[in-house]
Design a protein around this motif. Structure first.
Motif, mmCIF file in Angstrom:
data_model
loop_
_atom_site.group_PDB
_atom_site.id
_atom_site.type_symbol
_atom_site.label_atom_id
_atom_site.label_comp_id
_atom_site.label_asym_id
_atom_site.label_seq_id
_atom_site.Cartn_x
_atom_site.Cartn_y
_atom_site.Cartn_z
ATOM 1 N N GLU A 30 0.845 -1.190 0.000
ATOM 2 C CA GLU A 30 0.000 0.000 0.000
ATOM 3 C C GLU A 30 0.881 1.241 0.000
ATOM 4 O OE1 GLU A 30 -3.544 2.182 2.598
ATOM 5 O OE2 GLU A 30 -2.420 0.501 3.455
ATOM 6 N N CYS A 31 0.722 2.075 -1.013
ATOM 7 C CA CYS A 31 1.550 3.273 -1.156
ATOM 8 C C CYS A 31 0.848 4.482 -0.537
ATOM 9 C CB CYS A 31 1.827 3.542 -2.635
ATOM 10 S SG CYS A 31 2.527 2.122 -3.502
ATOM 11 N N ALA A 32 1.573 5.215 0.287
ATOM 12 C CA ALA A 32 1.055 6.419 0.943
ATOM 13 C C ALA A 32 -0.248 6.151 1.686
ATOM 14 C CB ALA A 32 0.863 7.540 -0.076
ATOM 15 N N PRO A 33 -0.243 5.257 2.685
ATOM 16 C CA PRO A 33 -1.468 4.927 3.413
ATOM 17 C C PRO A 33 -2.005 6.058 4.279
ATOM 18 C CG PRO A 33 0.415 3.876 4.443
ATOM 19 C CD PRO A 33 0.911 4.472 3.167
ATOM 20 N N GLY A 34 -1.176 7.054 4.587
ATOM 21 C CA GLY A 34 -1.659 8.180 5.395
ATOM 22 C C GLY A 34 -2.066 7.736 6.793
ATOM 23 N N PRO A 35 -3.270 8.097 7.239
ATOM 24 C CA PRO A 35 -3.713 7.720 8.587
ATOM 25 C C PRO A 35 -4.081 6.251 8.719
ATOM 26 C CG PRO A 35 -5.444 8.913 7.448
ATOM 27 C CD PRO A 35 -4.237 8.979 6.559
ATOM 28 N N GLY A 36 -4.064 5.504 7.625
ATOM 29 C CA GLY A 36 -4.266 4.059 7.712
ATOM 30 C C GLY A 36 -5.699 3.591 7.625
ATOM 31 N N VAL A 37 -6.586 4.371 7.007
ATOM 32 C CA VAL A 37 -7.993 3.966 6.874
ATOM 33 C C VAL A 37 -8.102 2.670 6.077
ATOM 34 C CG1 VAL A 37 -10.263 4.634 5.989
ATOM 35 C CG2 VAL A 37 -8.781 6.354 7.040
ATOM 36 N N LEU A 38 -7.499 2.637 4.900
ATOM 37 C CA LEU A 38 -7.520 1.421 4.082
ATOM 38 C C LEU A 38 -6.675 0.329 4.720
ATOM 39 C CD1 LEU A 38 -8.272 -0.167 1.539
ATOM 40 C CD2 LEU A 38 -6.313 0.891 0.392
ATOM 41 N N THR A 39 -5.571 0.717 5.335
ATOM 42 C CA THR A 39 -4.679 -0.259 5.966
ATOM 43 C C THR A 39 -5.441 -1.123 6.964
ATOM 44 O OG1 THR A 39 -2.937 1.423 5.820
ATOM 45 C CG2 THR A 39 -2.466 -0.540 7.128
ATOM 46 N N ARG A 40 -6.207 -0.496 7.841
ATOM 47 C CA ARG A 40 -6.965 -1.237 8.848
ATOM 48 C C ARG A 40 -8.042 -2.105 8.203
ATOM 49 N NH1 ARG A 40 -5.320 3.420 11.274
ATOM 50 N NH2 ARG A 40 -4.620 3.255 13.464
ATOM 51 N N THR A 41 -8.652 -1.607 7.144
ATOM 52 C CA THR A 41 -9.668 -2.404 6.448
ATOM 53 C C THR A 41 -9.058 -3.667 5.851
ATOM 54 O OG1 THR A 41 -10.877 -0.374 5.921
ATOM 55 C CG2 THR A 41 -11.444 -2.336 4.653
ATOM 56 N N LEU A 42 -7.876 -3.531 5.254
ATOM 57 C CA LEU A 42 -7.182 -4.689 4.683
ATOM 58 C C LEU A 42 -6.773 -5.673 5.780
ATOM 59 C CD1 LEU A 42 -4.871 -2.814 2.116
ATOM 60 C CD2 LEU A 42 -6.815 -4.277 1.543
ATOM 61 N N LEU A 43 -6.242 -5.147 6.866
ATOM 62 C CA LEU A 43 -5.795 -6.008 7.960
ATOM 63 C C LEU A 43 -6.964 -6.772 8.579
ATOM 64 C CD1 LEU A 43 -3.288 -3.542 9.671
ATOM 65 C CD2 LEU A 43 -2.699 -5.576 8.335
ATOM 66 N N ASN A 44 -8.094 -6.094 8.752
ATOM 67 C CA ASN A 44 -9.270 -6.748 9.336
ATOM 68 C C ASN A 44 -9.792 -7.874 8.454
ATOM 69 O OD1 ASN A 44 -9.217 -5.052 11.558
ATOM 70 N ND2 ASN A 44 -10.677 -3.580 10.695
ATOM 71 N N ALA A 45 -9.484 -7.795 7.157
ATOM 72 C CA ALA A 45 -9.908 -8.844 6.225
ATOM 73 C C ALA A 45 -8.873 -9.961 6.114
ATOM 74 C CB ALA A 45 -10.165 -8.238 4.845
ATOM 75 N N GLY A 46 -7.801 -9.852 6.890
ATOM 76 C CA GLY A 46 -6.788 -10.905 6.906
ATOM 77 C C GLY A 46 -5.708 -10.758 5.849
ATOM 78 N N VAL A 47 -5.640 -9.593 5.202
ATOM 79 C CA VAL A 47 -4.653 -9.371 4.150
ATOM 80 C C VAL A 47 -3.310 -9.003 4.779
ATOM 81 C CG1 VAL A 47 -4.070 -7.966 2.130
ATOM 82 C CG2 VAL A 47 -6.456 -8.596 2.574
ATOM 83 N N ARG A 48 -2.239 -9.559 4.238
ATOM 84 C CA ARG A 48 -0.891 -9.148 4.651
ATOM 85 C C ARG A 48 -0.530 -7.867 3.911
ATOM 86 N NH1 ARG A 48 3.575 -12.049 3.514
ATOM 87 N NH2 ARG A 48 2.607 -12.964 1.674
ATOM 88 N N VAL A 49 -0.052 -6.866 4.656
ATOM 89 C CA VAL A 49 0.156 -5.536 4.084
ATOM 90 C C VAL A 49 1.558 -5.026 4.398
ATOM 91 C CG1 VAL A 49 -0.648 -3.130 4.057
ATOM 92 C CG2 VAL A 49 -2.308 -4.993 4.349
ATOM 93 N N VAL A 50 2.176 -4.417 3.395
ATOM 94 C CA VAL A 50 3.360 -3.584 3.596
ATOM 95 C C VAL A 50 2.936 -2.158 3.298
ATOM 96 C CG1 VAL A 50 5.662 -2.985 2.792
ATOM 97 C CG2 VAL A 50 5.033 -5.384 3.061
ATOM 98 N N ALA A 51 3.073 -1.274 4.270
ATOM 99 C CA ALA A 51 2.672 0.122 4.115
ATOM 100 C C ALA A 51 3.917 0.955 3.826
ATOM 101 C CB ALA A 51 1.979 0.617 5.379
ATOM 102 N N LEU A 52 3.962 1.559 2.648
ATOM 103 C CA LEU A 52 5.095 2.387 2.238
ATOM 104 C C LEU A 52 4.668 3.850 2.370
ATOM 105 C CD1 LEU A 52 7.989 2.229 1.042
ATOM 106 C CD2 LEU A 52 6.943 2.377 -1.224
ATOM 107 N N GLU A 53 5.109 4.484 3.452
ATOM 108 C CA GLU A 53 4.655 5.844 3.772
ATOM 109 C C GLU A 53 5.823 6.834 3.703
ATOM 110 O OE1 GLU A 53 2.969 8.996 4.140
ATOM 111 O OE2 GLU A 53 1.540 7.332 4.359
#
Length: 326
Positions: A30-53
């Motif tokens: 995830e590029c430029a996640p900012g405050p992490g709104v999408l990040t948390r949605t992805l994590l709650n769905a069980g997705v493995r995420v690398v956040a590049l901020e």
């Protein structure tokens, strides 16, 4: 920088998961996640995420979230749109090198025809949108940078006007461009979602959206587009080593889309241009703006048997074109 609202984050999640099979899903960068709104949605769905901020203000909360999880999230300080900068010496953050990034993510290179190894999600910077599309094209065809690791899938929000250009058809002379041909030849392009600009928040001080104006094309939405490199991209005469010549050929042909293709071939001092087009079952009087992307690939394959693309003047033009775009 644009920030997605929670409702839009859920929509993006559904789009990223659409068509997923039972096999393990690739990592999402995830590029430029900012405050992490999408990040948390992805994590709650069980997705493995690398956040590049790239913005230091957003890093502490993202890192706190990372520490609260058991390896499902990795936070990296960096800017995807400053990936592999053209500099000598040490690369200073937030610029980042793709080899270091993929090593940190734990992603190894796979063969080109293998499954997608990584999904990337981001929103293109509007001021550099066209330049970014061109740069990604070069690294796609050269199999460099992120594409050294395989057919990396891009899931990106781009402006509606640029989406129209990417998917333009032959005969649409005002918008069918080299960019259209090269992206269509190189990738499967899928529109996942269209979202009005008003759905996006911004961290600009004036609170306004920097919506780029467009007079020739509609531009009322941001379009979530999936760009998946073609498995058969490098079949026939097209190879990563000669792909810059293919790009230059298409650019030259579509500089004047109303010109005759045979005239362009003759301007390259190509012997037997008429016979070549006949063998390829391409009409002699076809205009360059009416030729399909797959026909440009077939034409390039045929031209590999001609000495015209090995002449020094042509190679000099190719190198100059690459320098200008880079």
């Amino acid at each position: 920088r644009f920030i997605a609202c929670p409702k839009l984050a859920r929509t993006v999640l559904r789009c990223l998961q659409a068509g997923a099979g039972p096999e393990p899903q690739p990592l999402v960068l995830e590029c430029a996640p900012g405050p992490g709104v999408l990040t948390r949605t992805l994590l709650n769905a069980g997705v493995r995420v690398v956040a590049l901020e790239s913005h230091p203000a957003f890093l502490p909360k993202l890192q706190s979230l990372e520490n609260s999880l058991d390896g499902q999230l990795k936070v990296i300080y960096g800017d995807f749109f400053r990936l592999d900068p053209f500099v000598t010496g040490t690369v200073k953050p937030p610029a980042v090198c793709s080899d270091k990034l993929f090593e940190t993510m734990g992603v190894a290179a796979v063969p080109w025809r293998a499954d997608v190894p990584v999904k990337i999600f981001g929103i293109f910077p509007q001021k550099k949108e066209r330049n970014t599309l061109w740069r990604l094209l070069f690294i796609l065809y050269e199999c460099s940078s992120i594409y050294r690791y395989g057919r990396v899938e891009l899931n990106i929000f781009i402006s509606e006007k640029e989406y129209k250009v990417l998917t333009a058809k032959p005969g649409e002379s005002r918008i069918y461009q080299a960019l259209s041909v090269l992206w269509q030849a190189g990738c499967d392009i899928q529109l996942l979602h269209m979202e009005p600009w008003s759905s996006f928040l911004t961290n600009l001080k004036n609170g306004r959206l920097a919506i780029p104006r467009s007079t020739r094309l509609p531009n009322d939405h941001l379009c979530l587009v999936r760009l998946t490199p073609q498995q058969n991209l490098f079949t026939g005469g097209l190879k990563p080593t000669n792909s810059a010549t293919f790009i230059f050929m298409v650019k030259q042909c579509l500089t004047k889309p109303r010109s005759k293709l045979i005239d362009r071939l003759n301007s390259w001092s190509l012997d037997g241009a008429g016979r070549l087009l006949k063998a390829l079952e391409i009409p002699k009087d076809v205009e360059t703006g009416n030729l399909y992307p797959e026909d440009y690939k077939r034409l390039f394959d045929a031209l590999q048997n001609s000495s015209v693309f090995t002449e020094s003047w042509f190679n000099d033009e190719v190198m100059e074109s690459i320098r200008n775009i880079n």
